[in-house]
Scaffold this active site. Sequence first.
Site, short mmCIF file in Angstrom:
data_model
loop_
_atom_site.label_atom_id
_atom_site.label_comp_id
_atom_site.label_asym_id
_atom_site.label_seq_id
_atom_site.Cartn_x
_atom_site.Cartn_y
_atom_site.Cartn_z
N HIS A 111 1.73 4.47 -2.92
CA HIS A 111 1.84 5.93 -2.76
C HIS A 111 3.21 6.39 -3.26
O HIS A 111 3.33 7.41 -3.93
CB HIS A 111 1.71 6.31 -1.28
N HIS A 126 0.83 -1.21 0.00
CA HIS A 126 0.00 0.00 0.00
C HIS A 126 0.87 1.26 0.00
O HIS A 126 0.71 2.15 -0.85
CB HIS A 126 -0.91 -0.02 1.24
N GLU A 127 1.80 1.32 0.95
CA GLU A 127 2.64 2.53 1.05
C GLU A 127 3.53 2.68 -0.18
O GLU A 127 3.81 3.79 -0.63
CB GLU A 127 3.47 2.51 2.33
N HIS A 148 3.48 6.64 -6.96
CA HIS A 148 2.74 7.81 -7.45
C HIS A 148 3.64 9.05 -7.37
O HIS A 148 3.63 9.90 -8.26
CB HIS A 148 1.49 7.99 -6.58
#
Length: 681
Positions: free
Chosen positions: A472, A468-469, A475
């Site tokens: 980010h 998940h991290e 991105h």
Amino acid sequence: MSNPLLATQGLPPFSQIRPEQIEPAIDQLLQDNRDTVEKILSGLTDPDWDTLVAPLEEMNDRLAKAWSPVSHMNSVVNSDALREAYNACLPKLSQYWTDMGQNQEMFQAFQTLAESEGFQKLDEAQQKVVTNTLRDFRLSGIALQGEDKQRYAELQQRLSELTTRFSENVMDASDAWQKEISDESELAGLPPMALAAAKQLAQMKEKTGWLVTLDFPSYIATITYADNRELRKEIYTAFATRASDQGPNAGKWDNSPVMEEILTLRQELARLLGFDNYAEYSLATKMAETPQQVIDFLQDLAEKSLPVARADYQQLCDFARDEYGVEQLEAWDLAYYSEKLKQARYAISEEQIRPYFPLPTVLNGLFTVTGKLFGIEIKEITEFDRWHKDARLFEVSRQGTVIARFFLDLYAREKKRGGAWMDDCRVRRRLDDGSLQLPVAYLVCNFNSPVGDTPALLTHNEVTTMFHEFGHGLHHMLTQIEYADVSGINGVAWDAVELPSQFLENWCYDPEALGLISGHYETGEPLPQDLLDKLLAARNFQSGMMMVRQIEFSLFDFLLHQQFEAGKTDIQQLLNDVRAQVAVIKPPVFNRFQHSFSHIFAGGYAAGYYSYKWAEVLSSDAFSRFEEEGIFSPEAGQDFRTHILEMGGSREPMDLFIAFRGREPDVSALLRHCGIAEENT
């Protein structure tokens, strides 16, 4: 001696930063920036990108590069001196940004640029920077006069102090509770890894026996596995009452007055700017258009999920009663019996698969997965300036060219904020001399550290957290935009910012990807087929309960910021009302979840926690394209990189989603992935 925070080249010199250097450096930069603004605006008659926007970006980036390591270290190696220096700068930074947002001359210059012929010649990303800036001027009270203008500045300054205090109270309350255990039988049921971690922690603190704390790895192991019901009750009570008027440290770091004041000031701020409430103000920068749209979205999800959630809970109650003779499930029993039920139903537990997820293997697998998807290579850099011995640095390349770097700080410890997050250290932008500043990210988690010679072993939940991290991080790091304000995650609507992170989690459940990210820490054997089958079968275990729990948090946050009235709204009562509407589990009366709900009181999620569910609709639907075309489809991977990851905040998220998917998002993929659709369609 020169101040290391004023160095603009390279990575931050963490080890050289001293608390006493922080305030002077920030003071100097703020003064330099004010002088620069004056210089830019004096005699500026025909503003264009090069005379107005570029020099402002340059000066603000210099400030960001100085503040970033300070803010980061305050979160991961907190100390009294560092906290004091950090807090001393907050009001100054708040005042600076308020002054920038209310500078009439600068606003007029941007307005003139937006209305000029030159604006049409700017590229799409540059135009977005200008229109976002004009929007932000309005949200910063550019239209305010006299006392209102002064009040806005006071509100922003006070809110910045209060949100920091909220976070500090949670950290201090968490650090203050620990339980020393001398008799191992009290810890019966705990997996060997958790026992070893508790013993290691006691040794580090020069204590005998075992130490149980409120750090998440210690808390979750105890509440899930300890056979000792009294111990579970004790740790649950301490955890659920942190920074509140209840529990073992009742009143000591109580966030009650902090929350009241934060909410009061947020409503005042929103009304000052012409909004009915803070929820409306919050949506001015999001995909969702009206408060009612958000509430309808959440209530619709609740309606679809509640029957499944109620069935989940009933099965848990029946199981605990029939198999263990427990007539009444308490809050401190839920995780424990849920784990027992999961093992009974699927013959699998998080601890059973933990040996197959040693951190080095997971990390290499993560890099392989993202390499296959997005055409990148990642390698570790061993020589660099660290803030802590656990910190690591990596370099991201594409076709032999370095395009980004990221720091990793993965283990839980004292004086480190709980949770997991990505933050930016450097943003990608084109510099004055024509060179490119590469993006740099911080990726932070709170896993158990290695014990003795055994590497850190992750639960599957923790593997998902890391993916998940890293989503980010990608991105931020894979952006191709060269203007700071819309580069990476900057300028991305908050309810779309979770799209890449939640999207990447899907590979943690894919058999092909799991073969890459798993390998027994002793033998290297990948996750065996029978365990893999059980893991996949158990994927949607209690997914209804988890869905309504997230909806409960989201609705509570949104309605609180929509309805709060100082002196009239009872925060606890509002939460109780939301629970009556959408929850299937009623926590004990002493539970003070809201007092440590840092996402909304100290993070960026105020009236925005719904973003997790909103973006999950996008991420599930985006992933469904890979289900159709192949889990490592090069075309789908390239399209996701091109349309979502590379574009940053340069275009509206809905336009980017449609460019990737060929249509608007559909909620059915989310319900299918959660195992809810089958029961409710």
